[in-house]
Scaffold this active site. Structure first.
Site, PDB file in Angstrom:
ATOM      1  N   HIS A 111       0.832  -1.212   0.000  1.00  0.00           N
ATOM      2  CA  HIS A 111       0.000   0.000   0.000  1.00  0.00           C
ATOM      3  C   HIS A 111       0.863   1.257   0.000  1.00  0.00           C
ATOM      4  O   HIS A 111       2.054   1.223   0.311  1.00  0.00           O
ATOM      5  CB  HIS A 111      -0.927   0.003   1.213  1.00  0.00           C
ATOM      6  N   GLU A 141      -1.560  -6.905   7.646  1.00  0.00           N
ATOM      7  CA  GLU A 141      -0.220  -6.649   8.186  1.00  0.00           C
ATOM      8  C   GLU A 141       0.012  -7.496   9.442  1.00  0.00           C
ATOM      9  O   GLU A 141      -0.939  -8.011  10.047  1.00  0.00           O
ATOM     10  CB  GLU A 141      -0.065  -5.153   8.503  1.00  0.00           C
TER      11      GLU A 141
END
Length: 226
Positions: free
Chosen positions: A10, A87
């Site tokens: 990202h 994550e």
């Protein structure tokens, strides 16, 4: 049939900019983050993808939609969100100052004061770093290596199942998770030592074989190199 997987990290977020721990907690993309992603999206605009996926965190979802909107040769429907590709989870440290967090983990690992995460991992190894993170977390919620390894295996199995009829896909995930995947599945990693942290908007390419084997073949490619 093998599936080519473009793993995109990202774009930069507010927590990245403010030097805060960001795992399962979220923060919006910055202007710089969006600009960097536009360069990656432009570089991939003529690459055909059978589908696009993302982690279920908003910074990844916003990133994958930017990739989708810029692509000129793919017809992508609704984006499927995959929580397995979130994550790494830092438990009670989520949202805390990064330097203070690393220093606390270093002390728990028995090496004294240190705020450079690379130096900590080089000293104690990645497995012990994860174990120290969990131990230092007052609630012991942070993911250690056994938990993370189990989630990575599940993530690859899930990806294999949903992409069995797809030749090339794009998947937006996160820096520490992509790095840990590379340590496990990249033939240039020995699986023991740390490797460079992938840049925001970078592309890591993997091959998912029909027998379930996954291998990383390119790591941390920037837009200019695509």
């Amino acid at each position: 049939m093998a599936t080519e997987v473009y793993l995109v990290r990202h774009g930069e977020t507010m927590f990245n900019q403010l030097n805060k721990v960001q795992g399962w907690c979220d923060s919006p993309l910055t202007v710089k983050g969006i600009d960097d992603l536009k360069r990656t999206a432009t570089a991939l605009a003529q690459v055909h993808f059978d589908n696009m996926y993302s982690s279920d965190l908003k910074r990844a979802i916003d990133t994958v939609h930017l990739m989708k909107d810029a692509n000129q040769v793919s017809t992508i429907g609704k984006i499927r969100k995959l929580p397995e590709f979130r994550e790494v989870f830092f438990g009670s440290f989520e949202g805390d100052d990064i330097d203070q967090t690393w220093d606390q983990i270093a002390q728990t690992a028995g090496i004294g004061h240190e705020t450079n995460v690379q130096k900590i991992i080089n000293r104690v190894g990645l497995r012990e770093f994860r174990a120290a993170t969990k131990k230092a977390d007052p609630r012991h919620l942070a993911e250690d290596m056994p938990e993370l390894d189990k989630r990575m295996v599940k993530a690859i199995a899930t990806l294999q199942e949903i992409t069995k009829n797809e030749k090339r896909v794009l998947l937006v995930s996160h820096g520490d998770f992509i790095k840990t995947l590379a340590i496990k599945y990249w033939n240039q990693s020995d699986g023991q030592h740390d490797i460079i942290f992938p840049d925001n908007g970078s592309v890591t390419r993997g091959i998912l074989h029909s027998n379930g084997k996954f291998e990383i073949v390119d790591y941390n490619q920037k837009a200019i190199d695509l």
